[in-house]
Design an enzyme around this catalytic site. Structure first.
Site, PDB file in Angstrom:
ATOM      1  N   LYS A  51      77.755  60.564  48.052  1.00 30.63           N
ATOM      2  CA  LYS A  51      78.314  59.111  48.923  1.00 30.63           C
ATOM      3  C   LYS A  51      77.275  58.112  48.553  1.00 30.63           C
ATOM      4  O   LYS A  51      76.157  58.086  48.236  1.00 30.63           O
ATOM      5  CB  LYS A  51      78.325  59.235  50.343  1.00 30.63           C
ATOM      6  CG  LYS A  51      77.075  59.907  51.108  1.00 30.63           C
ATOM      7  CD  LYS A  51      77.309  60.408  52.390  1.00 30.63           C
ATOM      8  CE  LYS A  51      76.003  60.710  53.047  1.00 30.63           C
ATOM      9  NZ  LYS A  51      76.308  61.341  54.235  1.00 30.63           N
ATOM     10  N   TYR A 271      55.581  32.672  51.179  1.00 33.12           N
ATOM     11  CA  TYR A 271      56.081  32.133  52.032  1.00 33.12           C
ATOM     12  C   TYR A 271      55.192  32.329  53.343  1.00 33.12           C
ATOM     13  O   TYR A 271      54.714  33.435  53.473  1.00 33.12           O
ATOM     14  CB  TYR A 271      57.581  32.736  52.361  1.00 33.12           C
ATOM     15  CG  TYR A 271      58.776  32.178  51.316  1.00 33.12           C
ATOM     16  CD1 TYR A 271      58.905  31.050  51.049  1.00 33.12           C
ATOM     17  CD2 TYR A 271      59.239  33.241  50.443  1.00 33.12           C
ATOM     18  CE1 TYR A 271      59.908  30.363  50.386  1.00 33.12           C
ATOM     19  CE2 TYR A 271      60.140  32.750  49.547  1.00 33.12           C
ATOM     20  CZ  TYR A 271      60.466  31.336  49.429  1.00 33.12           C
ATOM     21  OH  TYR A 271      61.556  31.022  48.713  1.00 33.12           O
TER      22      TYR A 271
END
Ligand SMILES: *Cc1c(COP(=O)(O)O)cnc(C)c1O
Length: 386
Positions: A51, A271
């Site tokens: 999956k 940042y």
């Protein structure tokens, strides 16, 4: 300059100069991991859970490697995942954990995909389709033993026990249940779920049983079932977090250095101006970021391997960039175009996950689509030249 270009253009595996970051996936290690898990599942066998695109590593190449290793049962979650796998591998056996989502029964039948039926209504729909088509359709049935997510509720299982004719012409391949706590060796719920599963199955028509996930294969309470359904451990995630990892590492993650600077005026990096650097610090900026699954919370945490030396991550993780303090790394190893290692022998997927406050499953399935992917089959040391 020439040397840098050579590394960029001709790194092992033929990585193009245009690729900022490289994800190397060792299919031999996945095959070896499956063999180990399959031996633990004996006398039953181990499926392969594919999956989320094979936990982010590529469902189709992983399926091919598992098939070559001897794996014969495959599971995905979404019907769409099953259809994609079916298109690449026309003959393998595929189970869909999400079962019969409304409107999907005929498509699953046509593509010979086995639904893991999660509700009584799904059993009725699949049995009705089998009758209408005049076929014996394969099915697995999920019995909930305590997850409370998917699977037949206890009272639905009771109804089925009282009316086994509800199964109609279905060919029942497995009774399935799923463990909530197998990664925790001390948790009493694992044995309780195994007990509950045995008790419910004993009252239902006979069919093979399937309970263990990766960690379940390592728990004494989860013995005597037929088919195991490992996912994470195939991909190198430690199924026994309380002990050393018995699995082979599968993933190596490397990204290029874009720029190297020596700070001449003390200041901050990135940042939020969240990390201060002093005069003389050497900063390398790397071509990968949170868009590539490097969790933003890893800012200022952990290290990369640059020229064989561990260099700390500094400042915030940006979407496309990570900054690293390479003050301790010999100069030639940190030139633009060269690779640093983010996941690999120096730092496992599980270690990165622990640093990020999550699990290896989330790290792998977050890696994203931007990497240049290299599939190798010759051992854990492969990758691209640093
Ligand atoms: C994801 C999943 C598995 C595989 O679990 P791992 O912990 O990755 O081994 C098995 N069964 C079901 C129902 C699942 O959803």
């Amino acid at each position: 300059m020439a040397a840098t270009t050579d590394v960029a253009m001709t790194g092992a595996g033929g990585v193009p100069a245009t690729a900022g970051a490289v994800l190397t996936i060792d299919l031999d290690a996945i095959a070896a991991n499956w063999r180990l898990l399959n031996a633990k599942a004996a006398p039953g066998s181990a499926a392969g859970v594919l999956k989320a695109d094979g936990y982010g590593l590529g469902a189709v190449p992983v399926a091919r490697a598992l098939l070559a290793a001897g794996c014969r049962h495959f599971f995905v979650a979404h019907p769409d995942e099953a259809l994609a796998l079916r298109a690449a591998l026309p003959d393998i056996e595929i189970g869909v954990l999400h079962g019969l989502m409304p409107g999907t029964a005929e498509i699953l039948r046509r593509h010979r995909i086995i639904p893991v039926l999660n509700r009584l209504a799904e059993i009725e729909e699949w049995a009705a389709l089998a009758r209408a088509a005049g076929e014996r359709l394969d099915a697995a049935i999920h019995l909930d033993t305590g997850m409370n997510r998917t699977g037949l509720e206890p009272r639905e299982a009771e109804r089925l026990a009282a009316s086994p004719a509800l199964l109609g012409p279905l060919r029942l391949r497995w009774w399935i249940s799923h463990l909530a706590t197998a990664d925790d060796p001390g948790h009493p719920m694992t044995a309780a779920q195994a007990e509950r599963f045995r008790a419910i199955v004993a009252r239902l028509p006979a069919a093979p049983t399937s309970l263990a996930n990766s960690s379940g294969l390592f728990r004494d309470a989860v013995r005597g079932f037929d088919l195991a359904r490992p996912g994470a451990a195939l991909y190198g995630i430690n199924p026994t977090p309380e002990a050393a990892n018995p699995m082979r590492p599968v993933v190596r993650l490397q990204a290029r250095i874009l720029q190297v600077r020596t700070v001449d005026t003390p200041g901050t990096v990135g940042y939020g101006a969240a990390h201060r650097v002093g005069r003389g610090a050497v900063i390398a900026t790397i071509a990968a970021g949170y868009a590539d699954g490097l969790k933003r919370c890893l800012g200022g945490i952990g290290t990369v391997l640059a020229g064989g030396v561990e260099a700390p991550v500094i400042g915030r993780i940006s979407m496309d960039l990570v900054t690293v303090d390479v003050s301790g790394v010999p100069g030639a190893a940190v030139e633009p175009g060269r690779f640093v290692e983010l996941i690999g022998p120096h730092r496992s997927v599980d270690a990165m996950a622990a640093d990020a406050g999550t699990i290896g499953y989330e790290i792998l399935t977050s890696l994203g689509r931007r990497y240049h992917r290299v599939y190798v089959g010759n051992g854990p040391s492969s990758g691209v030249a640093p």
